[in-house]
Motif scaffolding. Structure first.
Motif, PDB file in Angstrom:
ATOM      1  N   VAL A 239      22.730 -21.413  10.479  1.00 50.44           N
ATOM      2  CA  VAL A 239      23.478 -22.350   9.261  1.00 50.44           C
ATOM      3  C   VAL A 239      24.879 -22.439   9.819  1.00 50.44           C
TER       4      VAL A 239
ATOM      5  N   TRP B  83      26.349 -22.338  12.755  1.00 52.97           N
ATOM      6  CA  TRP B  83      26.350 -23.154  13.817  1.00 52.97           C
ATOM      7  C   TRP B  83      26.272 -24.555  13.400  1.00 52.97           C
ATOM      8  N   ASN B  84      25.395 -24.972  12.777  1.00 52.39           N
ATOM      9  CA  ASN B  84      25.162 -26.373  12.100  1.00 52.39           C
ATOM     10  C   ASN B  84      26.045 -27.000  11.353  1.00 52.39           C
ATOM     11  N   ILE B  85      26.833 -26.016  10.541  1.00 52.40           N
ATOM     12  CA  ILE B  85      27.967 -26.630   9.873  1.00 52.40           C
ATOM     13  C   ILE B  85      29.066 -26.928  10.604  1.00 52.40           C
TER      14      ILE B  85
ATOM     15  N   PHE C  41      29.344 -27.433  13.796  1.00 52.35           N
ATOM     16  CA  PHE C  41      29.173 -28.506  14.868  1.00 52.35           C
ATOM     17  C   PHE C  41      28.570 -29.663  14.054  1.00 52.35           C
ATOM     18  N   SER C  42      29.288 -30.406  13.197  1.00 55.22           N
ATOM     19  CA  SER C  42      28.811 -31.502  12.498  1.00 55.22           C
ATOM     20  C   SER C  42      30.250 -32.082  11.881  1.00 55.22           C
ATOM     21  N   GLN C  43      30.044 -33.052  11.162  1.00 56.58           N
ATOM     22  CA  GLN C  43      31.023 -33.748  10.521  1.00 56.58           C
ATOM     23  C   GLN C  43      31.850 -32.650   9.581  1.00 56.58           C
ATOM     24  N   THR C  44      31.066 -32.274   8.667  1.00 54.05           N
ATOM     25  CA  THR C  44      31.577 -31.031   7.943  1.00 54.05           C
ATOM     26  C   THR C  44      32.526 -30.085   8.481  1.00 54.05           C
TER      27      THR C  44
ATOM     28  N   LEU D  91      33.982 -25.281  -0.207  1.00 52.53           N
ATOM     29  CA  LEU D  91      32.596 -25.161   0.204  1.00 52.53           C
ATOM     30  C   LEU D  91      32.358 -24.002   1.311  1.00 52.53           C
TER      31      LEU D  91
ATOM     32  N   PHE E 165      30.294 -20.427   1.106  1.00 52.32           N
ATOM     33  CA  PHE E 165      29.374 -20.294   2.341  1.00 52.32           C
ATOM     34  C   PHE E 165      29.568 -19.098   2.998  1.00 52.32           C
TER      35      PHE E 165
END
Lengths: 364, 257
Positions: free
Chosen positions: A208, A210-212, A214-217, A244, A248
């Motif tokens: 979770v 990692w995906n946050i 390496f993203s626009q967020t 946010l 998290f």
């Protein structure tokens, strides 16, 4: 700047080829991988429990919990650059919530699913998620007013918050107050935590995060760290994103707290003192602030190094402090710096390849 | 009328930084805002972009009163800017710097981000594609994966422009884009500014001290001094305007003449 100064009267040039386009996700394959991983972790647990003594297993679980704490804290302190030092408070909320729900849900789950592994699994994971939600919600409540503050002020507010939480639990009679919470039975809290659950939640939290990251967020969070004024001028809703990330981060600490609680017979407010928050800061700074892999490494490093030095008794904190000073002198950016494991592995691979070909390949 | 400042005042304690400034920018213009040091030009930019709230008066953008909006809202509404003291995200790559400003192109929500859904991957691809177009257009293609902080000065200034363009702005505010550039680079900049307007249909307002750039590229110039408007008109009129000459070169004492 050989490519500078285009004769810009010309229309925009054609779209350049995309480097490394993200692959379309294939859900079937993902489900298969997830199942395989769960099976693998279950086998790994059985293997480790057969080979290792209980003491070593316990250290591994503590290391896993540390990894969850460090990786989640890194999202706000490392990636977003907002210095929070009250992470132990969120861990405490998750621990107490999961302990409380785990104790009171067990009879109902036993009635529904019998008293086997399934009932335990359902109870435990519901308790963990409940702890994470409660911790995340308190993160939201603390973050909304305080993330408008910058730098030192945020640190002071989060420090105060952590203490408020601890003192609240110290006075909450139905949670055992200063004696600690041991559930209802004389045997103490149900011992749900084992290597399988710890490892599974480590994997979930890392994916979770990692995906946050390496993203626009994640890019927007990093932009807030780099220059908040510029981030705002580029249409980034800075306060919303900071809250946010903070929520998290708190939820991750809540999960770690739940795992921690069900490892012990009971939890006491003093398990979540200020120095626990400092430990977490140490993990992310040693590992490399801003790197998910670094945080994970730091979590393991702190758990193992503290354990290895246990024979030194009270001197171990002296040695530990010395070790930290040496690391900060030798590698102030942390052991991994801001790099991530995949890029390090790729770098090593390319270097090995270049050496094999002995062509001195011009990798940037 | 794309941008209008209506009797805007900004006061910092005892300093009346902007006094009753009345300014109108038509869509499609290249508009210059000049004045001696400390005249209040950057303050005007900061009022327009929401960094400061005007103490009096209104800022109208595209017919809407945007005074009091947050910088992020104003940026989303279509005003991009660069900074006088370059404010890049220094330890991020050039590509990432540009992509940050692409929020409007990225519709995937948080859950989609966590699950890495197909729509999220598509958004990422679209962002990267647009970012590469802009990097290419500003001659930064080969720097896409370099850290922004490690780029040469002129490239950093162009990267700021590329980043602001990622907002798909209607209006672009350039704060001293030619600062620190040599005459060769400044001439390239002039071409780039015209290209922004002609090809991307972006209205440009620039604050600049380099008079040869201002006079060659701007179609209309607004001059402020001590926070007040002293002249507004085409370059030819500004060059000979007595108040402008007085502000820049000083004034002869009346009794001496």
């Amino acid at each position: 700047m050989s490519d500078a100064g285009p004769g810009l009267a010309a229309p925009p040039p054609p779209i350049p080829a995309l480097p490394d386009p993200p692959a379309r996700p294939r859900w079937g394959l993902r489900a298969l991988v997830a199942l395989g991983m769960i099976g693998g972790l279950a086998l790994l647990r059985l293997g480790l429990e057969a080979v290792l003594i209980e003491y070593a297993q316990r250290i591994m679980m503590l290391a896993g919990i540390n990894v969850i704490l460090a990786v989640s804290l890194n999202l706000i302190n490392g990636t977003t650059g907002q210095f929070s030092i009250g992470h132990a408070g969120f861990m405490a909320i998750g621990a107490y919530a999961a302990a409380f729900l785990g104790t009171h849900l067990a009879p109902a789950a036993a009635a529904l699913f019998g008293s086997g592994m399934l009932a335990d699994a359902v109870t435990f994971n519901l308790a963990l998620v409940f702890g994470a939600l409660l911790a995340g919600l308190s993160g939201l409540c603390v973050g909304l007013p305080s993330l408008r503050l910058r730098g030192d002020y945020l640190a002071i507010v989060t420090l105060g918050f952590g203490e408020i939480i601890r003192i609240s639990f110290n006075n909450a009679q139905f949670l055992g107050a200063a004696t600690g919470y041991f559930g209802d039975s004389p045997a103490g809290l149900p011992a749900y935590t084992n290597l399988f659950w710890v490892l599974l939640w480590v994997v979930i939290v890392i994916i979770v995060t990692w995906n946050i990251t390496f993203s626009q967020t994640g890019r927007s969070l990093a932009a807030i760290r780099e220059d908040e004024i510029a981030a705002e001028a580029m249409a980034t809703p800075t306060t919303r994103l900071k809250v946010l990330a903070f929520s998290f981060s708190a939820a991750g600490a809540g999960i770690a707290g739940g795992l921690f609680a069900h490892m012990q017979a009971g939890i006491r407010p003093e398990d979540f003192k200020f120095d626990k928050s400092i430990d977490m800061i140490v993990m992310i700074i040693v590992g490399g602030l801003g790197s998910v892999s670094g945080a994970a490494f730091g979590g393991v490093f702190v758990a193992v190094s503290l354990e290895l030095m246990r024979d030194l008794h009270e001197y171990r904190l002296v040695l530990y402090a010395l070790l930290l000073i040496v690391i900060m002198l030798v590698r102030p950016e942390g052991i991994l710096g801001t790099r991530e494991l995949p890029s390090i592995v790729r770098g090593l691979w390319q270097r090995a390849g270049a050496r094999g070909a002995s062509s001195g390949g011009a990798e940037r | 009328m794309l941008l209008e400042l209506d009797q805007v005042h900004k006061i910092f304690g005892g300093l009346h930084a902007v006094k009753a400034v009345q300014l109108r920018v038509e869509a499609g213009e290249i508009f210059g805002l000049i004045g001696p040091n400390g005249a209040g030009k950057t303050t005007i930019f900061n009022v327009v972009t929401g960094v400061y709230r005007p103490d009096q008066g209104r800022v109208l953008f595209d017919g809407k009163d945007i005074s009091g909006w947050s910088p992020a809202q104003i940026a989303s509404a279509g005003i991009g800017r660069t900074f006088q003291n370059i404010r890049l995200f220094r330890s991020m790559t050039a590509e990432q710097n540009v992509m940050v400003a692409g929020r409007r192109l990225h519709s995937a929500g948080l859950l989609a981000t966590i699950l890495r859904t197909a729509s999220q991957a598509e958004c990422e691809r679209a962002l990267r594609r647009r970012a590469h177009e802009l990097l290419e257009a500003l001659g930064l293609r080969s720097h896409a994966n370099d850290m922004a902080g490690s780029l040469p000065y002129g490239s950093q200034r162009r990267l700021e422009i590329a980043r602001a363009l990622m907002l798909s702005p209607k209006l672009l505010l350039l704060d001293e884009p030619a600062a620190g550039m040599n005459s060769q680079e400044a001439r390239e900049l002039e071409a780039q500014i015209r290209w922004l307007r002609d090809e991307l249909k972006v209205t440009v307002v620039l604050v600049e001290h380099n008079m040869s750039v201002v006079m060659s590229v701007c179609e209309r110039i607004h001059v402020v001094d001590h926070g007040e408007t002293i002249a507004d008109g085409p370059p030819s009129a500004i060059k000979t305007h007595p108040k402008v000459l007085a502000a820049y070169l000083g004034q002869e004492e009346p009794d001496e003449s």
